[in-house]
Design an enzyme around this catalytic site. Structure first.
Site, PDB file in Angstrom:
ATOM      1  N   HIS A   9       0.837  -1.208   0.000  1.00  7.45           N
ATOM      2  CA  HIS A   9       0.000   0.000   0.000  1.00  7.45           C
ATOM      3  C   HIS A   9       0.874   1.262   0.000  1.00  7.45           C
ATOM      4  CE1 HIS A   9      -2.646  -2.977   2.278  1.00  7.45           C
ATOM      5  NE2 HIS A   9      -3.432  -2.622   1.289  1.00  7.45           N
ATOM      6  N   GLN A  19      -8.292  -6.737 -10.964  1.00 11.09           N
ATOM      7  CA  GLN A  19      -8.996  -5.549 -10.451  1.00 11.09           C
ATOM      8  C   GLN A  19      -8.534  -4.298 -11.199  1.00 11.09           C
ATOM      9  OE1 GLN A  19      -9.716  -4.675  -6.120  1.00 11.09           O
ATOM     10  NE2 GLN A  19      -7.875  -3.457  -6.382  1.00 11.09           N
ATOM     11  N   SER A  44      -2.363  -8.140   3.084  1.00  8.79           N
ATOM     12  CA  SER A  44      -2.873  -8.075   4.461  1.00  8.79           C
ATOM     13  C   SER A  44      -3.211  -9.478   4.952  1.00  8.79           C
ATOM     14  CB  SER A  44      -4.118  -7.186   4.513  1.00  8.79           C
ATOM     15  OG  SER A  44      -3.848  -5.937   3.913  1.00  8.79           O
TER      16      SER A  44
HETATM   17  P1  AMP Z   1      -6.396  -3.859  -0.460  1.00 11.98           P
HETATM   18  O1  AMP Z   1      -6.239  -3.096   0.805  1.00 11.98           O
HETATM   19  O2  AMP Z   1      -5.953  -5.277  -0.374  1.00 11.98           O
HETATM   20  O3  AMP Z   1      -7.749  -3.686  -1.094  1.00 11.98           O
HETATM   21  O4  AMP Z   1      -5.376  -3.184  -1.484  1.00 11.98           O
HETATM   22  C1  AMP Z   1      -5.431  -1.807  -1.767  1.00 11.98           C
HETATM   23  C2  AMP Z   1      -4.547  -1.513  -2.944  1.00 11.98           C
HETATM   24  O5  AMP Z   1      -3.201  -1.860  -2.619  1.00 11.98           O
HETATM   25  C3  AMP Z   1      -4.935  -2.333  -4.196  1.00 11.98           C
HETATM   26  O6  AMP Z   1      -4.828  -1.503  -5.340  1.00 11.98           O
HETATM   27  C4  AMP Z   1      -3.900  -3.429  -4.194  1.00 11.98           C
HETATM   28  O7  AMP Z   1      -3.628  -3.954  -5.478  1.00 11.98           O
HETATM   29  C5  AMP Z   1      -2.685  -2.697  -3.640  1.00 11.98           C
HETATM   30  N1  AMP Z   1      -1.726  -3.655  -3.082  1.00 11.98           N
HETATM   31  C6  AMP Z   1      -1.956  -4.602  -2.132  1.00 11.98           C
HETATM   32  N2  AMP Z   1      -0.855  -5.359  -1.930  1.00 11.98           N
HETATM   33  C7  AMP Z   1       0.082  -4.881  -2.800  1.00 11.98           C
HETATM   34  C8  AMP Z   1       1.432  -5.254  -3.091  1.00 11.98           C
HETATM   35  N3  AMP Z   1       2.045  -6.269  -2.466  1.00 11.98           N
HETATM   36  N4  AMP Z   1       2.097  -4.553  -4.027  1.00 11.98           N
HETATM   37  C9  AMP Z   1       1.476  -3.533  -4.699  1.00 11.98           C
HETATM   38  N5  AMP Z   1       0.223  -3.134  -4.469  1.00 11.98           N
HETATM   39  C10 AMP Z   1      -0.480  -3.798  -3.534  1.00 11.98           C
END
Ligand code: AMP
Length: 282
Positions: A41, A157, A190
């Protein structure tokens, strides 16, 4: 010590804050998240703060993208730690609406993206992408940033958000950011918090198998053979089940016949009762 991060919970407050920035001629970046923030994030937040005068991070655990029996109730939540970390990264605002602020009583309208929303993740998580598309559309319309930042970690996504923004004429640029991994190659998530120490040792096999398959395909191996080998390697490492492992067109995730240099390999697999996803450019 950085200043505490301002937090707003109502659409009206979000809009008035962003309107103030706009009045001052400032550009605005938006980073939608479900919280429990990690370096993945943070890379999105850094991209936004580099490219915009102001950055708003949204934190909303979206009930509409969790299916029956999924982990909505237990999804990791730690807003105070998230806000501290974001203040340290020079983000300007956190928007953390309550459930009924996002979905008031009587709200029924949904955004669905047929095709892209039905394949791969969509096949195994019915309704998931309608939940994602609906909430992302609402967040974009609520904030109206110049640019919104999404991770390639959730590659499908990212494709779906690009599609819906084009289809609905939402005037927001969508920026895709590379996957952040730990030193073992495991993509940060997460949900990695759910892994036991033993599972944590097995988890990098997912990324390794995708990497070997991508290399083999680039070297001329047949896509079907390379994906079968990768699936077997993931199961052999100790994963319980592979939901899908496929090579698709990078731009729109259409099925890929033969290697053309512009594809993505994507997989979802279960390690015990933890479901991991990963993907790589082929
Ligand atoms: P989430 O909180 O899982 O909905 O993720 C929020 C944003 O963070 C989304 O656009 C995810 O693709 C991005 N994200 C989550 N994990 C990673 C990661 N390891 N590397 C890059 N972006 C991430």
């Amino acid at each position: 010590m950085s200043e505490p991060l301002p937090v707003v919970r109502q659409v009206a407050d979000l809009r008035s804050c962003i309107a103030g920035w706009r009045k001052g001629g400032m550009s605005v970046g938006l980073v939608p998240t479900m919280g429990a923030l990690h370096d993945g994030h943070f890379s999105l937040v850094r991209a936004s703060t580099l490219q915009n005068d102001r950055t708003c991070v949204t934190l909303f655990v979206n009930p509409k993208q969790f299916g029956e029996g999924e982990d909505f109730g237990t999804y990791p939540r730690n807003e105070a730690a998230d806000a501290d970390a974001l203040a340290g990264l020079s983000a300007d605002l956190m928007y953390a609406p309550e459930g009924d602020e996002m979905f008031s009583a009587g709200s029924v309208t949904a955004v669905s993206v047929p095709g892209l929303g039905d394949w791969l993740e969509g096949e195994f998580r019915p309704g998931f992408f309608t939940g994602v598309a609906t909430v992302v559309t609402k967040l974009l319309l609520q904030a109206m940033p110049d640019t919104a930042y999404f991770g390639e970690k959730d590659y499908q996504q990212l494709c779906l958000v690009r599609r819906l923004v084009a289809d609905l004429d939402i005037p927001v640029e969508i920026a895709g950011c590379p996957i952040v991994r730990d030193t073992s190659g495991l993509a940060l998530s997460s949900r990695n918090a759910y892994l036991s120490a033993g599972q944590r040792a097995i988890a990098p096999a997912l990324n390794q198998a995708l990497g070997h398959a991508a290399e083999a395909i680039r070297g001329g191996e047949d896509i079907a053979a390379a994906t079968a080998t990768a699936t077997a390697a993931i199961l052999g490492a100790g994963f319980a089940k592979v939901d899908y492992l496929a090579v698709r067109a990078a731009v729109n995730l259409q099925p890929a016949g033969t290697y053309d240099g512009n594809q993505r390999i994507l997989a979802a697999a279960w390690l015990g009762d933890v479901r991991l996803i990963d993907n790589l450019a082929v």
